[in-house]
Design an enzyme around this catalytic site. Structure first.
Site, PDB file in Angstrom:
ATOM      1  N   TYR A 251     -10.533  -0.308  10.943  1.00  0.00           N
ATOM      2  CA  TYR A 251     -11.791   0.101  10.306  1.00  0.00           C
ATOM      3  C   TYR A 251     -12.129  -0.786   9.116  1.00  0.00           C
ATOM      4  O   TYR A 251     -13.152  -0.602   8.487  1.00  0.00           O
ATOM      5  CB  TYR A 251     -11.738   1.578   9.876  1.00  0.00           C
ATOM      6  CG  TYR A 251     -10.479   1.956   9.132  1.00  0.00           C
ATOM      7  CD1 TYR A 251     -10.329   1.625   7.798  1.00  0.00           C
ATOM      8  CD2 TYR A 251      -9.438   2.605   9.774  1.00  0.00           C
ATOM      9  CE1 TYR A 251      -9.162   1.940   7.122  1.00  0.00           C
ATOM     10  CE2 TYR A 251      -8.274   2.927   9.113  1.00  0.00           C
ATOM     11  CZ  TYR A 251      -8.135   2.586   7.779  1.00  0.00           C
ATOM     12  OH  TYR A 251      -6.979   2.882   7.120  1.00  0.00           O
ATOM     13  N   LYS A 252     -11.243  -1.729   8.779  1.00  0.00           N
ATOM     14  CA  LYS A 252     -11.526  -2.640   7.665  1.00  0.00           C
ATOM     15  C   LYS A 252     -12.303  -3.843   8.204  1.00  0.00           C
ATOM     16  O   LYS A 252     -13.460  -3.700   8.575  1.00  0.00           O
ATOM     17  CB  LYS A 252     -10.222  -3.017   6.970  1.00  0.00           C
ATOM     18  CG  LYS A 252      -9.596  -1.801   6.257  1.00  0.00           C
ATOM     19  CD  LYS A 252      -8.203  -2.039   5.716  1.00  0.00           C
ATOM     20  CE  LYS A 252      -7.677  -0.754   5.051  1.00  0.00           C
ATOM     21  NZ  LYS A 252      -6.242  -0.746   4.862  1.00  0.00           N
TER      22      LYS A 252
ATOM     23  N   PHE B 240       0.858  -1.184   0.000  1.00  0.00           N
ATOM     24  CA  PHE B 240       0.000   0.000   0.000  1.00  0.00           C
ATOM     25  C   PHE B 240       0.901   1.244   0.000  1.00  0.00           C
ATOM     26  O   PHE B 240       1.797   1.364   0.835  1.00  0.00           O
ATOM     27  CB  PHE B 240      -0.869  -0.034   1.259  1.00  0.00           C
ATOM     28  CG  PHE B 240      -2.037   0.914   1.232  1.00  0.00           C
ATOM     29  CD1 PHE B 240      -3.261   0.508   0.730  1.00  0.00           C
ATOM     30  CD2 PHE B 240      -1.929   2.199   1.720  1.00  0.00           C
ATOM     31  CE1 PHE B 240      -4.344   1.367   0.712  1.00  0.00           C
ATOM     32  CE2 PHE B 240      -3.003   3.070   1.705  1.00  0.00           C
ATOM     33  CZ  PHE B 240      -4.216   2.656   1.201  1.00  0.00           C
TER      34      PHE B 240
ATOM     35  N   ASP C  58       2.637  -5.619   8.267  1.00  0.00           N
ATOM     36  CA  ASP C  58       1.429  -4.810   8.268  1.00  0.00           C
ATOM     37  C   ASP C  58       0.247  -5.771   8.077  1.00  0.00           C
ATOM     38  O   ASP C  58       0.188  -6.493   7.068  1.00  0.00           O
ATOM     39  CB  ASP C  58       1.492  -3.769   7.140  1.00  0.00           C
ATOM     40  CG  ASP C  58       0.341  -2.771   7.232  1.00  0.00           C
ATOM     41  OD1 ASP C  58      -0.763  -3.182   7.658  1.00  0.00           O
ATOM     42  OD2 ASP C  58       0.543  -1.596   6.868  1.00  0.00           O
TER      43      ASP C  58
ATOM     44  N   ARG D  27     -12.584  -4.255  -7.073  1.00  0.00           N
ATOM     45  CA  ARG D  27     -12.192  -5.014  -5.888  1.00  0.00           C
ATOM     46  C   ARG D  27     -13.425  -5.362  -5.052  1.00  0.00           C
ATOM     47  O   ARG D  27     -14.298  -4.524  -4.845  1.00  0.00           O
ATOM     48  CB  ARG D  27     -11.237  -4.137  -5.078  1.00  0.00           C
ATOM     49  CG  ARG D  27     -10.327  -4.872  -4.158  1.00  0.00           C
ATOM     50  CD  ARG D  27      -9.281  -3.937  -3.631  1.00  0.00           C
ATOM     51  NE  ARG D  27      -9.868  -2.837  -2.864  1.00  0.00           N
ATOM     52  CZ  ARG D  27      -9.292  -2.267  -1.806  1.00  0.00           C
ATOM     53  NH1 ARG D  27      -8.107  -2.670  -1.400  1.00  0.00           N
ATOM     54  NH2 ARG D  27      -9.878  -1.279  -1.159  1.00  0.00           N
TER      55      ARG D  27
HETATM   56  C1  PLP Z   1      -5.681   0.637   4.732  1.00  0.00           C
HETATM   57  C2  PLP Z   1      -4.195   0.665   4.799  1.00  0.00           C
HETATM   58  C3  PLP Z   1      -3.520   1.792   5.303  1.00  0.00           C
HETATM   59  C4  PLP Z   1      -4.253   3.038   5.711  1.00  0.00           C
HETATM   60  O1  PLP Z   1      -3.512   3.848   6.575  1.00  0.00           O
HETATM   61  P1  PLP Z   1      -4.239   4.979   7.416  1.00  0.00           P
HETATM   62  O2  PLP Z   1      -3.153   5.747   8.040  1.00  0.00           O
HETATM   63  O3  PLP Z   1      -5.117   4.272   8.412  1.00  0.00           O
HETATM   64  O4  PLP Z   1      -5.072   5.791   6.492  1.00  0.00           O
HETATM   65  C5  PLP Z   1      -2.143   1.720   5.404  1.00  0.00           C
HETATM   66  N1  PLP Z   1      -1.457   0.630   5.010  1.00  0.00           N
HETATM   67  C6  PLP Z   1      -2.070  -0.459   4.516  1.00  0.00           C
HETATM   68  C7  PLP Z   1      -1.267  -1.636   4.108  1.00  0.00           C
HETATM   69  C8  PLP Z   1      -3.460  -0.458   4.370  1.00  0.00           C
HETATM   70  O5  PLP Z   1      -4.074  -1.516   3.853  1.00  0.00           O
END
Ligand code: PLP
Length: 397
Positions: free
Chosen positions: A209-210, A113, A184, A356
């Site tokens: 939040y996911k 990400f 992560d 997705r």
């Molecule tokens: C959803 C996601 C994020 C989001 O980061 P925020 O700081 O909460 O906006 C970061 N890294 C990964 C791998 C994600 O899937």
């Protein structure tokens, strides 16, 4: 297998919506509004500043951390809540680099990400000590681990394709080369069984939040392997990670517990929503959740491939190598997703052409999956995505 799933009655989903985006933002658990309302009235309004002591607000980040820890195979006292995931990536990475002061490479993959990579680059620039962010294809990670690597920083389930990294063997390879492992778990927590303690990784981070349904802006978590908690550099040395925050010392002295990974004042409202949302998981076996996720994902792939041959599977075909999401490439993916959402099937779109779909067995069943595929088929067959209104891009896709 006897199944408790789905648990649709525990979620407040709009009538007629098939929600295939729980991998981006989980839906509202029904118990949350009443608990939030009660918290706001009784605790915030009623107790005012006394809430920090009398309503358990100060311990809440750790208490909720233990609840998240139970879902990722972490021992009590090894997970702390707070901040956003981007910040926890930064904190975890900085702490990991400090464990290997004579090495200069951060190894990650090009399917990660972007925010994780941006945070790494920002940290590298700030430190200005010649660090390098080395990116390879996800499949080439193991071969790229060598004795130059300070930290291997990977997201276990890729956000785009949903492909998974093998946590145990990659961590072992990192350790063999003397590197620190940072996982992560953004798309893992609540999606598949994770044994973070068993992997022996030093640090893990993730968001809530996911798949954990904590609501928009719910705080992130950070895990530290228990034997390192006493010595890890917190990196973000905020007052609530201090050994005695209310001594108001002028010198920073980190707490002798996972509390040292705290930074500032916790988001109590968000934590309260999350704490209530996490009750959904009590009595659920993550193996069962995973088995149902695979059944439903396999069904979705089969249905979409049969009905919409122009869509190309963009996720690993072997469910063992896939998280709880399925994606398809389609040149008009953005417009097709807009058309789909207009008809009550909510997934999302990731550039350049990926549609997705999150498959979350907590509130989805076979009927939802087949219905979603039928609606998608109609959109593709009849070119319904061609309507001009579906071509305009929103800020959030
Ligand atoms: C959803 C996601 C994020 C989001 O980061 P925020 O700081 O909460 O906006 C970061 N890294 C990964 C791998 C994600 O899937």
């Amino acid at each position: 297998m006897h199944s408790n799933l789905p648990l649709k009655h525990l979620f407040d989903l709009p009538e007629g919506v098939i929600y295939l985006d729980g991998n981006s933002l989980g839906p509202l658990p029904r118990a949350v509004p009443d608990r939030l309302n009660q918290m706001v009235r009784d605790e915030w309004a009623g107790k005012l500043i006394r809430g920090w002591n009398d309503a358990g607000w100060m311990e809440q980040p750790r208490r909720v951390g233990d609840m998240v820890g139970a879902l990722i195979g972490a021992a009590k006292g090894s997970v702390m809540m707070g901040d956003t995931l981007s910040i926890k990536v930064y904190q975890g990475l900085a702490a990991g680099l400090a464990m290997r002061p004579d090495r200069r490479v951060i190894l990650s993959d090009n399917g990660n990400f972007p925010t994780d990579l941006y945070m790494a680059k920002g940290l590298i620039e700030l430190l200005d000590r010649g660090y390098e962010l080395r990116l390879v294809d996800p499949a080439d990670i193991k071969g790229a681990i060598n004795e130059d690597v300070a930290v291997v920083m990977l997201t276990q389930v890729g956000y785009g394709t949903g492909r998974t990294h093998e946590m145990a063997s990659i961590t072992k390879a990192a350790h063999r080369a003397g590197a620190v492992m940072l996982w992560d778990l953004a798309h893992s927590a609540g999606a598949l069984p994770v044994d973070i303690a068993g992997s022996n990784a030093e640090i893990a981070v993730g968001c809530t939040y996911k798949y954990l349904n904590g609501g928009p802006g719910a705080p992130a978590f950070i895990y530290v392997r228990p034997d390192l908690i006493e010595t890890i550099q917190p990196a973000l040395s905020g007052w609530l990670g201090h050994d005695a925050p209310f001594a108001f010392d002028l010198d920073y002295r980190p707490a002798h517990s996972i509390d040292r990974m705290r930074v500032g004042t916790p988001p109590v409202l968000q934590l309260t929503a999350l704490e209530t949302a996490l009750e959904v998981w009590s009595g659920l076996d993550m193996k069962e959740v995973r088995a149902r996720s695979i059944q439903l994902s396999e069904l979705f792939i089969e249905e979409v491939e049969t009905r919409c041959p122009t869509l190309k599977l963009n996720s690993p075909r072997d469910p063992e190598n896939r998280g709880s999401q399925v994606s398809f490439a389609f040149p008009h993916g953005y417009a097709a997703m807009r058309a789909l959402i207009d008809r009550g099937v909510i997934g999302d779109f990731r550039a350049p052409d990926v549609m997705r779909f999150g498959i979350t067995p907590l509130y989805l069943d076979e009927d939802d999956i087949i219905r979603a595929a039928e609606i998608l088929e109609k959109i593709i067959r009849e070119d319904l995505w061609q309507e001009p209104k579906y071509q305009i891009r929103s800020a959030v896709t």
